[in-house]
Design an enzyme around this catalytic site. Structure first.
Site, mmCIF file in Angstrom:
data_model
loop_
_atom_site.group_PDB
_atom_site.id
_atom_site.type_symbol
_atom_site.label_atom_id
_atom_site.label_comp_id
_atom_site.label_asym_id
_atom_site.label_seq_id
_atom_site.Cartn_x
_atom_site.Cartn_y
_atom_site.Cartn_z
ATOM 1 N N THR A 193 0.677 -1.272 -0.105
ATOM 2 C CA THR A 193 -0.020 0.039 -0.032
ATOM 3 C C THR A 193 1.024 1.281 0.041
ATOM 4 O O THR A 193 1.828 1.369 0.825
ATOM 5 C CB THR A 193 -0.740 0.238 1.067
ATOM 6 N N GLU A 194 0.286 2.181 -0.846
ATOM 7 C CA GLU A 194 1.083 3.600 -0.926
ATOM 8 C C GLU A 194 -0.052 4.620 -0.552
ATOM 9 O O GLU A 194 -1.148 4.393 -0.732
ATOM 10 C CB GLU A 194 1.829 3.639 -2.133
ATOM 11 N N PRO A 195 0.385 5.830 -0.259
ATOM 12 C CA PRO A 195 -0.396 6.934 0.026
ATOM 13 C C PRO A 195 -1.528 7.101 -1.238
ATOM 14 O O PRO A 195 -2.700 7.454 -0.965
ATOM 15 C CB PRO A 195 0.436 7.951 0.197
ATOM 16 N N SER A 196 -1.129 7.035 -2.596
ATOM 17 C CA SER A 196 -2.114 7.046 -3.770
ATOM 18 C C SER A 196 -2.323 5.827 -4.188
ATOM 19 O O SER A 196 -2.927 5.684 -5.379
ATOM 20 C CB SER A 196 -1.039 7.894 -4.916
ATOM 21 N N GLY A 198 -4.152 2.532 -2.822
ATOM 22 C CA GLY A 198 -4.530 1.454 -1.576
ATOM 23 C C GLY A 198 -5.053 0.376 -2.268
ATOM 24 O O GLY A 198 -4.159 -0.811 -2.823
ATOM 25 N N ILE A 226 1.884 0.176 7.108
ATOM 26 C CA ILE A 226 2.666 -1.215 6.676
ATOM 27 C C ILE A 226 2.688 -1.983 8.273
ATOM 28 O O ILE A 226 3.377 -1.456 9.212
ATOM 29 C CB ILE A 226 3.936 -1.111 6.529
ATOM 30 N N GLU A 436 -6.578 -6.198 3.228
ATOM 31 C CA GLU A 436 -6.428 -7.136 2.369
ATOM 32 C C GLU A 436 -7.441 -6.869 1.230
ATOM 33 O O GLU A 436 -7.938 -7.619 0.654
ATOM 34 C CB GLU A 436 -5.994 -8.403 2.836
ATOM 35 N N ASN A 439 -13.683 -4.381 1.391
ATOM 36 C CA ASN A 439 -14.973 -4.991 1.199
ATOM 37 C C ASN A 439 -15.699 -4.779 -0.223
ATOM 38 O O ASN A 439 -16.379 -5.503 -1.042
ATOM 39 C CB ASN A 439 -16.088 -5.382 2.211
ATOM 40 N N GLN A 535 -22.051 0.356 -10.355
ATOM 41 C CA GLN A 535 -21.528 -0.285 -8.986
ATOM 42 C C GLN A 535 -22.352 -0.622 -8.037
ATOM 43 O O GLN A 535 -22.240 -1.605 -7.228
ATOM 44 C CB GLN A 535 -20.274 0.579 -8.488
#
Length: 626
Positions: A193-196, A198, A226, A436, A439, A535
């Site tokens: 994961t990074e700030p920009s 996810g 992390i 991870e 949902n 969606q």
């Protein structure tokens, strides 16, 4: 018959990019014979139950009988290993104190090391316990029920931290790193994961390039949120790398690296979280970090596949840990209900409390059934389980949230106090709906993956329609299937697999599968490429798929209980009947909502309201006193 197939000519599908348009069929009778091309568009078959219900198929061979992969000795081994931890929980371990200090006491950390819990699935030749997935699941359920912070600490280390080495590592990598990781002397973390970036893992910005002499990689970038980030010695890191394609073009593709803490690797201070405070969480920074070629996990440019398979592989562990937490919460709730007197009667005597307890137990039963179904599938060698894993993670995380919240409600004001530990459970389980893959994203993943699979099958018919005379067999078979489905004759028969006491539920499940595939086809034909933007509808479709899977798993487990005459068979029968009935009600409601003009209007209304509010940066309605 031709009318039953004609709508297929409206489909515009391209499986290389989910549901993008191709040329509409205009002159079916003028199409040229190209059997070789038709053969090339054959859709790869899948044994995933969830994936196949999108086409109306019920591939259940892997799900019946309910998997039993452990011998008595293997099960007793896990019970024996976890016994010291259970004793500590009962006598010495204080989860509230551990949360305040945000770390384990040295004696408890040493206990986990002595138990071997840092290397549960590491092969014995590399210093681990050598357990299979089901043994790991049971140990997580037993040892982590008291404190999900421990579960996240251990899971971040082995379920994802160094899982890449187990799945894709070379023998040299395993020999070098696994012994220290298995004992807990070395701690690992998973850095995706990074700030920009996810949930959109493909959008990561961290980058690794070859040094000028080509002898190593140079990594720059940052990661955030992390788990174990501040204490880990090793990190599974994902970064963009330049890769030459078969056409000679250079493109950025994600590569996985196993990075050791050293020069250029730093972390921020521990982040202060709502829950799971025992788990150390930080940002990570990589500044010109040198990485040898030997530390690439898998192949260069295949990091996205590595990341997704690590996450898919690790989701069952979350289900089992949450199952342990739910069990503990239900024990607290039932003890309080049996002891607490209100209005002259025990809480347990009130039907409102009884309904809560029943629902909590049914949710635990279903979560536990999913967890061990998934671990059993993996241990039995099933490879195609990504949709089942996604559904199990969504269900378990939401079920656990419900169970611990209702436990707090049953305890009333007492539950809101820190001393009972219930409010900690409420805070701890909340992250699992985000962990991870959120949902919401996982539901879209289930729906779009399944629809892509179904669209591929429909595309075969679409191509066949270009030359009906050369493909009469395929067209006739499809037309017959649609006619039979329209009159309810094409439902899969599960009677030979499900216990006779649950044949009515099996028939309902079969009809739900047919109705589900019909809804999928309706959405594909109506929306074509634009379905990826619907969606709200995709979420309802995913919810229906989830409940169909709930019915399958519960029917498999209760059939096992009846066939084996397990001591709890009576309560399992009672729960399974209601679980299946309520799942059917939800499936019917969700599928109907996909065609309801009123609900579709409401959906559009919701979007319009949200657009106005977002444009305003907050609520638009005036105050009633203005």
């Amino acid at each position: 018959m031709y009318k039953s197939i004609r709508p297929l000519t409206k489909l515009r599908l391209n499986l290389d990019n989910i549901l993008l348009p191709t040329q509409t069929i205009r002159h079916v009778s003028q199409a040229k014979v190209d059997t070789e091309r038709l053969e090339k568009i054959k859709v790869p078959e899948s044994n995933s139950f969830v994936q196949n219900i999108f086409t109306g198929e019920a591939k259940v061979a892997n799900f019946f009988p309910y998997p039993k992969v452990l011998s008595e000795d293997e099960l007793q081994f896990i019970e024996m290993v976890s016994e010291p931890a259970l004793k500590i929980h009962a006598t010495e371990y204080d989860a509230t104190k551990a949360e305040e200090t945000e770390q384990l006491e040295p004696k408890h950390l040493q206990l986990l090391k002595d138990m071997g819990t840092f290397g549960i699935q590491v092969p014995q030749e590399h210093g681990g316990m050598g357990c299979n997935n089901t043994q790991y699941a049971r140990l997580a359920e037993l040892a982590c029920g008291e404190d999900l912070g421990i579960s996240v600490f251990l899971g971040a280390h082995q379920s994802i931290g160094y899982k890449g080495l187990l799945l894709y590592g070379s023998e040299e990598q395993k020999q070098k790193y696994l012994p220290g990781l298995a004992t807990g002397e070395d701690i690992a973390a998973f850095a995706l994961t990074e700030p920009s970036a996810g949930s959109d893992a493909s959008g990561i910005k961290s980058r690794a390039v070859l040094s000028e002499d080509g002898k190593h990689w140079i990594l720059n970038g940052s990661k955030t949120y992390i788990s174990n980030g501040g204490i880990a010695k090793y990190f599974t890191v994902f970064a963009q790398t330049p890769v030459k394609t078969s056409s000679g073009e250079i493109k950025d593709k994600v590569t996985a690296f196993f990075v050791q803490r050293g020069p250029g690797v730093t972390n921020g201070p521990p982040m202060h979280k709502m829950g799971i405070k025992l788990s150390n969480t930080t940002e990570l920074y990589f500044d010109n970090v040198k990485i040898s070629h030997e530390n690439v996990i898998g192949n260069v440019g295949e990091g996205f596949k590595v990341a997704m398979n690590i996450l898919n592989n690790g989701r069952y562990g979350m289900c089992c840990a949450l199952s342990g937490t739910m069990k503990k919460a239900i024990e607290i709730a039932t003890a309080h209900a049996n002891q607490r007197t209100q209005f002259g009667n025990k809480l347990a005597s009130y039907s409102g409390i009884q309904e809560k307890i029943a629902r909590m137990s049914m949710l635990h039963y279903t979560t536990q059934s999913m967890a061990y179904m998934l671990s059993g599938l993996m241990d039995n060698g099933v490879k195609d389980y990504q949709l089942e894993a996604a559904i199990s993670k969504c269900f378990a995380s939401e079920a656990a949230s419900y169970v611990v919240d209702e436990t707090l409600q049953i305890l009333g004001g007492m539950g809101y106090m820190r001393e009972t530990g219930v409010e900690k459970m409420v805070r701890d389980v909340r992250i699992f709906r985000i962990f991870e893959g959120t949902n919401e994203i996982l539901r879209l993943f289930v729906a779009l993956t399944g629809m892509q699979y179904a669209g591929g099958h429909l595309k075969e018919i679409q191509r066949a329609m270009k030359n009906p005379m050369a493909n009469l067999g395929m067209i006739f078979e499809e037309g017959t299937r649609r006619i039979r489905r329209s009159v309810g004759l094409d439902a899969p028969d599960l009677s030979d697999l499900v216990h006779s006491e649950f044949h009515p539920e099996a028939q309902v499940l079969a009809k739900n599968i047919v109705a589900f595939s019909s809804a999928v086809e309706h959405l594909l034909i109506k929306y074509t490429r634009d379905i990826i933007h619907e969606q709200i509808l995709l979420t309802r479709l995913a919810n229906a798929a989830m409940d169909i899977y709930v019915m399958l798993v519960v029917l498999s487990r209760v059939t096992r209980a009846l066939n084996n005459k397990v001591p709890s068979v009576d309560i399992e029968k009672k729960m399974a009947k209601i679980i299946c009935s309520e799942a059917h009600i939800r499936i019917d409601r969700n599928l109907r909502s996909l065609r309801s003009s009123e609900l579709l209007r409401n959906d559009e209304g919701h979007r319009e309201i949200a657009k106005d509010i977002l444009a305003n940066g907050g609520i638009l309605h005036s105050h009633p006193l203005d």
